[in-house]
Every structure is written in structure tokens, then in C-alpha cells.
Design an enzyme around this catalytic site. Structure first.
Site, PDB file in Angstrom:
ATOM      1  NE  ARG A  95      -4.173  -1.600   0.115  1.00 47.04           N
ATOM      2  CZ  ARG A  95      -4.377  -2.596  -0.756  1.00 47.04           C
ATOM      3  NH1 ARG A  95      -3.497  -2.834  -1.708  1.00 47.04           N
ATOM      4  NH2 ARG A  95      -5.460  -3.336  -0.688  1.00 47.04           N
TER       5      ARG A  95
ATOM      6  CD  GLU B 274      -2.534   3.158  -5.535  1.00 41.92           C
ATOM      7  OE1 GLU B 274      -3.616   2.595  -5.791  1.00 41.92           O
ATOM      8  OE2 GLU B 274      -1.575   2.552  -5.048  1.00 41.92           O
TER       9      GLU B 274
ATOM     10  CG  HIS C   4      -2.929  -0.913  -6.988  1.00 39.39           C
ATOM     11  ND1 HIS C   4      -3.394  -0.272  -5.878  1.00 39.39           N
ATOM     12  CD2 HIS C   4      -2.985  -2.225  -6.678  1.00 39.39           C
ATOM     13  CE1 HIS C   4      -3.717  -1.148  -4.946  1.00 39.39           C
ATOM     14  NE2 HIS C   4      -3.470  -2.353  -5.413  1.00 39.39           N
TER      15      HIS C   4
HETATM   16  C1  8YV Z   1      -6.835  -5.048  -6.010  1.00 41.49           C
HETATM   17  C2  8YV Z   1      -5.285  -5.285  -4.026  1.00 41.49           C
HETATM   18  O1  8YV Z   1      -6.463  -4.470  -7.214  1.00 41.49           O
HETATM   19  O2  8YV Z   1      -6.168  -7.306  -3.226  1.00 41.49           O
HETATM   20  C3  8YV Z   1      -5.765  -6.189  -2.951  1.00 41.49           C
HETATM   21  O3  8YV Z   1      -5.704  -5.790  -1.781  1.00 41.49           O
HETATM   22  O4  8YV Z   1      -4.662  -4.309  -3.792  1.00 41.49           O
HETATM   23  C4  8YV Z   1      -5.570  -5.596  -5.450  1.00 41.49           C
HETATM   24  O5  8YV Z   1      -5.553  -6.961  -5.656  1.00 41.49           O
HETATM   25  C5  8YV Z   1      -7.524  -4.047  -5.166  1.00 41.49           C
HETATM   26  O6  8YV Z   1      -8.112  -4.682  -4.063  1.00 41.49           O
HETATM   27  C6  8YV Z   1      -8.609  -3.321  -5.904  1.00 41.49           C
HETATM   28  O7  8YV Z   1      -9.329  -2.514  -5.037  1.00 41.49           O
END
Ligand code: 8YV
Length: 318
Positions: free
Chosen positions: A237, A266, A284
Site C-alpha cells: 500500500r 493513487e 497498482h
Molecule cells: C486489487 C489489491 O487491485 O487485493 C488487494 O488488496 O490491492 C488488489 O488486488 C484491489 O483490491 C482493488 O481494489
């Protein structure tokens, strides 16, 4: 004819092969993001709704949870859940599910892609060739750094961190990690101090959870300890790294390279990073493969179906 269960979907899951369509086929979906006023929509349409579908991107805050008096389950698409108020949900007896494991390999693969791209200047090399500079100017791009045999520090040795560490063994790397607590079930070296881990490592890969507890865990001191040849990678993150400190360290030559899939605000990416040849930048996409996004979608739908069939989701968040 059986009536469809009514659910609330917080945002469009356009990054998934067919989640929106499959949800619409199986459920009576209230598409919250299309409602002109979210508060009014929840008050008018929320009664009787027992399940919500969301993702880390859209979250589910206490306001949403408490606006739904009959809510019993929140099923999220993705593994991270720092934007879901799990405490507020659990306080109300609402189950929360995410999609762990199915994305571990692809996120770990991407971390390695970033490590190699950063060390070997692959982005810069690609820009050089595409700009038609090869053969027109003397020399080539600056020399990169060797990857095999180096020292790999992992920030957050959870499922994804471990998958990144395992791949390091294939590259003849020494691996150490920093967690809040030492793990007794792994042989990798533990560093209680993140700064000490950074000072030891050639590559520091951030794989920890997001949220307030890890915000700016990687600060100026950690980045400077990693040093002028050190490479920081983030597939977790954005806010885990103090982005302003990162930019400052790169600009001052106190950090070698930043290879990032996630950013603090982001989709905003600091101009200084966009201009820098010491940065590799991705939008991402850690889990963004056909196979993994399909598996995330399947698991999210299985959780939702299991809740309606049995009253229990399959992969609950603790
Ligand atoms: C997704 C992610 O793109 O799983 C997660 O926590 O960061 C990614 O796999 C994201 O959740 C989209 O909101």
C-alpha cells in the site's frame, strides 16, 4: 420462481473479468456508485439488505455499515481490507470476507519484476530504445546492479512476503525480514528494527498490510539506511512509505531506486517520480492477471453464496 437476494455493490468491479455481470445475473444489485446521493439511497433502499460487495478501493466505512440495519455480511474483492471498518462490522455481528491466497503468487511475481526492472534499469532501457536513441548517441544507459546473490529485506512476512522470500532463494539471495513480532515457523533472519534491516539489505520489499498502523513505517531514516545503491520496492500500500521522504531521498542521491506498484495518493503520482530514471512506476497491477482476477472474482462470489446458503462466509477476516 425464486426471488433474487438483494445486495448492495459499493463500486464497479471493472478490473475483474466478469464480476459485475455475474453479480447482476445472480442477485438483485443496488449499484451504489450510480446513485446520485449515497446517504439517501442507503436510507431508502438499504432496509432488508443483508450483504454488501466491495473492494479495498471502495471500502465500507462505519457510516455505510451503520446505515444498513439488517447487514450481516461484507464480501470484498481483494486481499487488503484497510478501507473496511472491520471493527465496526464485527461490533454489529457483521462478517467480513476478503480473497486471500489466490493472488499471492501474482503479487509476488510482480514484486520480483519490479526488483529486476529497478536494478537492471529496464524502464529506462525501454524508453531509450523507443525514443530511437540506441545507435544515435554514444554508449547506452548507465550500468545497472546485479540481482542474484544480493541481500533481500522483506517488510511484512505474511503470505505475500513469504512468497517473495521463497523466490529469493532461487536467486541465491540472503533473506531477512521485519515484522512486529518474530515468527517461529520460518528460518529467515529477523530484524526487530526496520532501520537495521534497511541498512543490511540491497533490496527492501514492502509487503505489509496497509492502514493507520503501518502508515509511513518506511520513513526518511529507513530510506537513507537503505542507501544510495539501495532499491525500495512497494507492492503493498502506498501510504506505508512516506512518499515525500522517498522523493527527497531519490533527489538527494541518498536512495538508489524506487520500484513502485502503489502510491500514497493513487492515482496521483508525484511529478518528481514521473521524471526520474531512478523510479519504476506501475498502476497498482499486483493482482492484475486474467487468472488471478478470475480467482478473486470466484472466491468473492463463493463467499457471498456461502453466506446466503449457510450463513457463514468461507474466508472471513479476523
Ligand atoms: C486489487 C489489491 O487491485 O487485493 C488487494 O488488496 O490491492 C488488489 O488486488 C484491489 O483490491 C482493488 O481494489
Amino acid at each position: 420462481m425464486t426471488t433474487k437476494h438483494r445486495i448492495i455493490q459499493v463500486g464497479s468491479l471493472a478490473g475483474s473479468p466478469s464480476a459485475n455481470q455475474r453479480l447482476a445475473e445472480r442477485y438483485d444489485v443496488i449499484e451504489l456508485w450510480k446513485q446520485p446521493d449515497r446517504k439517501t439511497a442507503l436510507a431508502e433502499l438499504g432496509k432488508g439488505v443483508t450483504a454488501v460487495v466491495t473492494s479495498a478501493n471502495f471500502g465500507a466505512n462505519a457510516e455505510l455499515i451503520n446505515a444498513l440495519p439488517d447487514l450481516k455480511a461484507i464480501c470484498s474483492w481483494g486481499v487488503g481490507y484497510e478501507t473496511i471498518d472491520v471493527q465496526a462490522a464485527h461490533a454489529r455481528g457483521v462478517q467480513v470476507s476478503n480473497t486471500p491466497d489466490v493472488l499471492t503468487d501474482c503479487v509476488a511475481d510482480l514484486a520480483w519484476g519490479l526488483m529486476i526492472a529497478g536494478a537492471r534499469r529496464m524502464g529506462q532501457g525501454e524508453r531509450f530504445v523507443r525514443a530511437g536513441q540506441w545507435g544515435q548517441v554514444h554508449g547506452s544507459i548507465p550500468l545497472g546492479q546485479r540481482v542474484s546473490g544480493k541481500k533481500l529485506g522483506i517488510v511484512g512476512l505474511g503470505r505475500i512476503g513469504e512468497a517473495i522470500a521463497r523466490r529469493g532463494i532461487g536467486f541465491d539471495m540472503q533473506v531477512r525480514y521485519h515484522n512486529r513480532r518474530k515468527r517461529d515457523d520460518v528460518d529467515y533472519g529477523y530484524e526487530a528494527s526496520l532501520t537495521d534491516l534497511a541498512a543490511w539489505a540491497d533490496f527492501l520489499v514492502v509487503a505489509t498490510v496497509g492502514g493507520p498502523a503501518t502508515r509511513h513505517l518506511v520513513n526518511r531514516e529507513v530510506l537513507e539506511a537503505l542507501g544510495p545503491r539501495g532499491i525500495i520496492v512497494n507492492i503493498a500500500r502506498g501510504p506505508v512509505i512516506d512518499e515525500a521522504a522517498l522523493v527527497a531521498a531519490l533527489e538527494a542521491g541518498k536512495l538508489g531506486c524506487a520500484a513502485l506498484d502503489v502510491f500514497e495518493h493513487e492515482p496521483k503520482v508525484p511529478e518528481a517520480l514521473i521524471k526520474s530514471d531512478q523510479a519504476v512506476l506501475l498502476p497498482h497491477i499486483g493482482s492484475a492477471t486474467l487468472e488471478t482476477r478470475q480467482a478473486m472474482e470466484d472466491l468473492m462470489l463463493e463467499n457471498l453464496a456461502a453466506y446466503f446458503d449457510t450463513g457463514r462466509v468461507i474466508t472471513p477476516v479476523d
